[in-house]
Enzyme design. Sequence first.
Site, short mmCIF file in Angstrom:
data_model
loop_
_atom_site.label_atom_id
_atom_site.label_comp_id
_atom_site.label_asym_id
_atom_site.label_seq_id
_atom_site.Cartn_x
_atom_site.Cartn_y
_atom_site.Cartn_z
N ASP A 179 0.92 -1.14 0.09
CA ASP A 179 -0.22 0.18 -0.11
C ASP A 179 0.83 1.31 0.25
OD1 ASP A 179 -1.80 -1.74 0.26
OD2 ASP A 179 -2.88 -0.99 2.13
N ASP A 197 -15.88 -3.75 -1.97
CA ASP A 197 -15.46 -3.33 -0.50
C ASP A 197 -16.63 -3.17 0.33
OD1 ASP A 197 -12.74 -3.09 -1.38
OD2 ASP A 197 -13.16 -1.00 -2.08
#
Length: 235
Positions: free
Chosen positions: A12, A133
């Site tokens: 990330d 998500d």
Amino acid sequence: MSLKSFVIPAIDLMKGKAVRLYKGDFSKVKVYSENPPELARRFEELGFKKLHIVDLEGAKEGKPKNLTTIREIRKVFSGEIEVGGGIRDYETAKTLFEEGINYVVIGTLAYKNPKEFEKILGDFPNRVILAIDSKGGKVAIGGWKEEVALSPEKFAKRYEEYPLWGYLYTVIERDGSLEGVDVKPYEEIKKVLKKSLLASGGVSSVEDIKKLYGIVEGVVVGKAIYEGRIRPEEL
């Protein structure tokens, strides 16, 4: 399939560094590497065949912010790379493919502008992963800041007949928490989907990975590797 080829390490990105958020909270950031390309090279040496890269600032601001770092990672990692975060239009997806990225992970655009999303699917078949998500059983978009009144199953089924590669299902409440995985959401969504499914969120041990093996086609793991809960040699 070996466990190692089942696991997809996550990098990330924020300000060119490899970080992890806690449950998607941008105020709870921990830096794990100042040199993400070096990290990618290390993952390759350890035998991983695929990387999952998220441009966190891109997800938040709606356009990629770590393209230079992504480009550098592509140069040093010879396996497959999937990139998500801030891919909100056709041109951004095209740019990433031109940079040699194998797959793009898109969620918000698929919800907000289906026409543009379908154009990407049409021009780059089987190279798009739909990001599902989930927060409290509902779909979250826009860097997880906006919840919409749609179940993960309904959202996924919208695109089941299109040339998607498959889906990445993240349980936000568990992401970056090391709380362990809940296999139920994956089992439920698998009942309605034919395409490949990747799992993400909460993985804390090799046991968690084994629980998902046979239910999904791959699992994205970040913090558990960085915190030493999962040692690549155990896989």
